[in-house]
Design an enzyme around this catalytic site. Structure first.
Site, short mmCIF file in Angstrom:
data_model
loop_
_atom_site.label_atom_id
_atom_site.label_comp_id
_atom_site.label_asym_id
_atom_site.label_seq_id
_atom_site.Cartn_x
_atom_site.Cartn_y
_atom_site.Cartn_z
N SER A 96 0.88 -1.17 0.00
CA SER A 96 0.00 0.00 0.00
C SER A 96 0.92 1.21 0.00
O SER A 96 2.08 1.11 0.39
CB SER A 96 -0.86 -0.03 1.26
OG SER A 96 -1.42 1.24 1.50
N TYR A 100 -2.07 -1.08 10.19
CA TYR A 100 -2.19 -1.42 8.76
C TYR A 100 -0.91 -1.01 8.02
O TYR A 100 -0.30 -1.82 7.30
CB TYR A 100 -3.42 -0.71 8.17
CG TYR A 100 -3.60 -0.91 6.68
CD1 TYR A 100 -4.19 -2.06 6.18
CD2 TYR A 100 -3.16 0.07 5.77
CE1 TYR A 100 -4.36 -2.24 4.82
CE2 TYR A 100 -3.33 -0.10 4.41
CZ TYR A 100 -3.93 -1.25 3.93
OH TYR A 100 -4.09 -1.43 2.58
#
Ligand code: NDP
Length: 250
Positions: free
Chosen positions: A157, A170
């Protein structure tokens, strides 16, 4: 430095004869990647926690006349090392080979200041986003080594490449996946046909994206089906010899 192959044009039979395991294959990018891999000839093993969703992907692959898929329901949050060993043994028994592994399943967790991050949630998220890719790769390694051209793909990401406020566990899990990818790539480079790379899908119209950006108009984002060519490139033979590298799908 990240790269992209978004102009790449996969040929129709790119993945013919390959067996590819995809985690989080019931929804979002994982489901689209599963259908695309099957459409390019792969036998896809659909791993996820919601059987109903996996069945829908299985049915879509069957209805399209692609190679029959397989469903492997598994909740990565509660899975123990033995569950991964059992999975690898099942793949060996049923298929005798594994040529690709797409670590796609992830939890978003909560967007919150790091100092206030809920510790129990931190552990649950790390179990899915970080421990699972480690344990699954470890369990499947011998099978992957036996393939003539095996590819492991870690999903990153933008916050895994550059940390950002409030993205907490995350972002940290994604950064750790990047590092794990580099270690596997480095260790496997010498005497094995196994390569490992990472991919950042970029902003994609999925349930996770909507949770992260509730105010965003989803219609401004590409659908998962539209961002997959770099995935196909990395899972197929055209990326042979490419390892330890970071890719952007968009
Ligand atoms: P989704 O939330 O739409 O899909 C994630 C999938 O992972 C779901 O099928 C989900 O299952 C599965 N999953 C979650 N937890 C578990 C678990 N404990 N065990 C097994 N399966 C589980 O996410 P996306 O498709 O958006 O994301 C796919 C990947 O791309 C992720 O790694 C994400 O971090 C990454 N990514 C996505 C971006 C985006 O804009 N969409 C941007 C950057 C990265 P279920 O359906 O049952 O919940």
């Amino acid at each position: 430095m990240s790269e992209t192959m978004k102009e790449y044009q996969p040929r129709p039979d790119l993945l013919a004869g390959r067996v590819i395991l995809i985690t989080g294959a019931g929804d979002g990018i994982g489901a689209a990647a599963a259908r695309a891999c099957a459409a390019h000839g792969a036998t896809v093993i659909l791993l996820g926690r919601t059987t109903r969703k996996l069945e829908a992907v299985y049915d879509a692959i069957e209805a399209a006349g692609h190679p029959q898929a397989a469903i492997y329901p598994m909740n990565l949050e509660g899975a123990a090392p033995k569950d991964y060993d059992d999975l690898a043994a099942t793949i060996e028994r049923e298929f005798g080979r594994l040529d690709g592994l797409l670590h796609n399943a992830s939890q978003l967790g909560t967007l919150t200041p790091l100092g206030q991050y809920d510790v129990a949630q931190w552990s649950r998220l790390m179990q899915v986003n970080l421990n699972a890719p480690f344990l699954l790769t470890r369990a499947c390694l011998e099978l992957l080594k036996r393939s003539a051209d095996a590819s492991i793909l870690f999903t990153s990401s933008s916050v895994g490449r550059q940390g950002r406020a409030y993205w907490g566990a995350y972002a940290i899990s994604k950064a750790a996946n990047e590092n794990m990818m580099q270690i596997w790539a480095d260790e496997l480079e010498a005497n094995t046909p196994v390569r490992a790379n990472s991919i950042n899908p970029g902003a994609v119209r999925t349930a996770m994206r909507a949770r992260a950006y509730p105010g965003e108009d989803p219609n401004t984002l590409p659908r998962p089906e539209q961002i997959l060519v770099t995935y196909l490139y990395l899972l197929g033979p055209d990326s042979k010899g490419v390892s330890g590298r970071q890719f952007d799908a968009q």
